[in-house]
Design a protein around this motif. Structure first.
Motif: not given
Length: 281
Positions: A111, A205, A263, A265, A275, A277
């Motif tokens: 995270e 996203n 999110v 990536e 990736r 969040t």
């Protein structure tokens, strides 16, 4: 070779990804400066080729940063002309150098935390250089390339208000907790080949925000390492973030900075994919 570290944060296990996709225990304490300085890459390569490394069950294991405890993270700012333009800055005549706290490094799927009082947390996909030998006063590009152990993906997360509006001291906007996801792999220099021809992409996203190539660096990898060696001693395990192409929130219409729940990536050719969040700090 592709080396990585798997397991809980602070208790990762160093492994190598073999040609069949299996993880194999490298038989070393960790992937860090001491490992790189002592010829660890050569030892692992010889053991892998000899079939001496046991398979590790990686099912469900967290992937950590591929380099443990980097001594320092040195960053190059405004190293793509399109990013300089979107930032409203002139193309630099010499590399723009700043430092990032080493404890910003987290795993590629960990995270990322928006700091308290932050309104302008931003993303940056970057090619990270991992130093494998001591470098001081290097006199050629060839010498610079010889001290590179390998490459990884770095997300140089940045808080633009802290960076640009709080006294103009970039380190403040670059050194917040979790602000340097790294990995998933340390890919050795021989496997990467030409570091100046790697596509670099980042999505937020699911929307493609950055789509660049390392060939468009103003100062290439060899010159960055050579240049830095005249201002500081680079040591095994140090990480250099080499700059980001256009497409950061700072330069986009409406400046869509990161919010909890977003999110990110990231991918770079041959170096894997990240990736993250976004959460709250």
């Amino acid at each position: 070779m592709k080396l990585l570290r798997v397991g809980p944060a602070g208790n990762e296990r160093p492994v190598v990804l073999d040609a069949s996709g299996d993880l194999r225990d490298i038989g070393e304490p960790d992937i860090d400066g001491a490992f790189l300085a002592s010829g660890g890459l050569a030892r692992v390569r010889a053991a892998l080729e000899a079939g001496r490394l046991p398979v590790v069950d990686g099912e469900g294991l967290r992937i950590g940063a591929p380099v443990a405890r980097p001594g320092k993270i040195v960053c190059i700012g405004l190293n793509f002309s399109d990013h300089a333009a979107e930032s409203g800055a002139a193309v630099p005549e010499e590399p723009v150098v700043f430092m990032k706290a080493a404890n910003t490094v987290v795993g590629p799927y960990d995270e990322v935390l928006v700091p308290r009082r932050s309104e302008k947390t931003d993303w940056e996909v970057e090619l990270a250089v991992v130093i494998g030998g001591t470098a001081r006063y290097l006199d050629s590009r060839e010498a610079a390339l010889e001290v590179i152990a390998g490459y990884a993906i770095s997300n140089d997360v940045s808080e633009r208000e802290f960076q640009l509006e709080r006294g103009g001291q970039w380190d403040k906007g670059k050194s917040c907790e979790t602000f340097n996801p790294l990995g998933p792999w340390l890919v050795t220099a021989d496997e990467v080949g030409d570091p100046q021809d790697l596509a670099m992409r980042l999505w937020v996203n699911g929307e493609l925000r950055q789509d660049g190539n390392s060939k468009n660096m103003i100062f290439d990898v060899a010159e960055i390492v050579r240049y830095l060696s005249w201002f500081m001693v680079l040591e095994p395990g140090d990480v250099i973030n080499t700059g980001t192409p256009a497409g950061v929130a700072l330069g986009l219409p409406g400046q869509p900075y990161l919010r909890p729940g977003d999110v990110m990536e990231l991918e770079i050719d041959g170096l894997g994919r990240q990736r993250q969040t976004v959460g709250r700090g």
